[in-house]
Design a protein around this motif. Structure first.
Motif: not given
Length: 259
Positions: A8-12, A209-210, A229-231
């Motif tokens: 489940l992936i965030d965009l901005d 994922v975000g 979490l991706v930085y």
């Protein structure tokens, strides 16, 4: 490390920053496709339809997507509204502050537009919001309308920096009505519950994922699913150091993640 079946992936801030590409994002999605893993873009963006979101990913960022890959608070809110009433939703009315993506989903349920005494007021991000719109929403809620906020994002990351998000708009109505909105989008679990129901995946083998701890990661925590979490966007190492509930995984960029 768990072998996740659904992402489940965030965009901005995760797939792109406004108009700017995040090169690792395309590589990440290509790897998911190579391994035939399921993925859905769980965005808090209510301004666009799922097809418009997919078109932006494909045309501007070369990321493989179509409308079925996109889950928005607009869709989840429309589903919530459909189930609010004991009778047919077309017997009821709503007032909406928001862009086409939100309005098309809400009024696509058959609920009627009512600016005076609606059953429900729904507030999302509106690029042309005016005092008059706030006035109508405030008066309707004061008259007894149920108050829904699409998502609590105070800011959105784009190519210019952190700009106001839907939460900033909604908070004005909360202040003017002295009422807290019922939120649907991240970090609430409602949007995940909608996605599970609509897409049919097992949340036990899914990962959120975000880039934003306060929306993406908290949403995973609230829904009981693991998080990555991706930085590359909102949250920093300093932010996460202050939190007692940590993400399950952390990476500097998505090319560091072994799918």
């Amino acid at each position: 490390m768990m072998n996740y079946q659904t992402y489940l992936i965030d965009l901005d801030g995760t797939m792109y920053r406004g108009k700017d590409k995040i090169p690792e994002a395309k590589i990440f999605i290509d790897r998911l496709n190579e391994k035939n893993l399921d993925y859905y873009f769980l965005t808090n963006n209510t301004t666009k339809t799922p097809q418009q979101v997919a078109d932006n990913l494909m045309n501007n960022h070369q990321i493989t997507a179509d409308a079925k890959h996109v889950v928005t608070p607009s869709l989840a809110t429309a589903d919530y509204v459909k189930n609010m009433f004991d009778d047919d939703v077309s017997n009821h009315s709503a007032y909406v502050i928001g862009e086409y993506g939100l309005k098309s989903a809400i009024f696509g349920t058959g609920i009627k537009l009512n600016e005076v005494d609606p059953d429900v007021v729904i507030v999302g991000l509106d690029y042309d919001v005016t005092y008059h719109k706030f006035e109508l929403a405030t008066l309707a809620i004061k008259r007894g309308a149920f108050f829904i906020g699409t998502n609590a994002d105070t800011n959105l990351p784009n190519e210019r920096g952190l700009v106001p998000g839907a939460g900033s708009v909604i908070s004005l109505v909360e202040t003017s009505t002295q009422q807290k909105a019922k939120y649907i989008g991240k970090p609430e679990r409602d949007i995940v519950d909608y996605a599970v129901s609509e897409k049919g995946f097992d949340p036990k083998t899914a990962v959120m994922v975000g880039d934003n701890y306060n929306t993406d990661i908290k949403c995973g925590l609230n829904a009981g699913i693991e998080t990555l979490l991706v930085y590359t966007g909102v949250s920093t190492h300093e932010d996460i150091a202050k939190e007692t509930r940590k993400p399950t995984h952390e990476v500097e960029s998505l090319d560091q993640w072994d799918v």
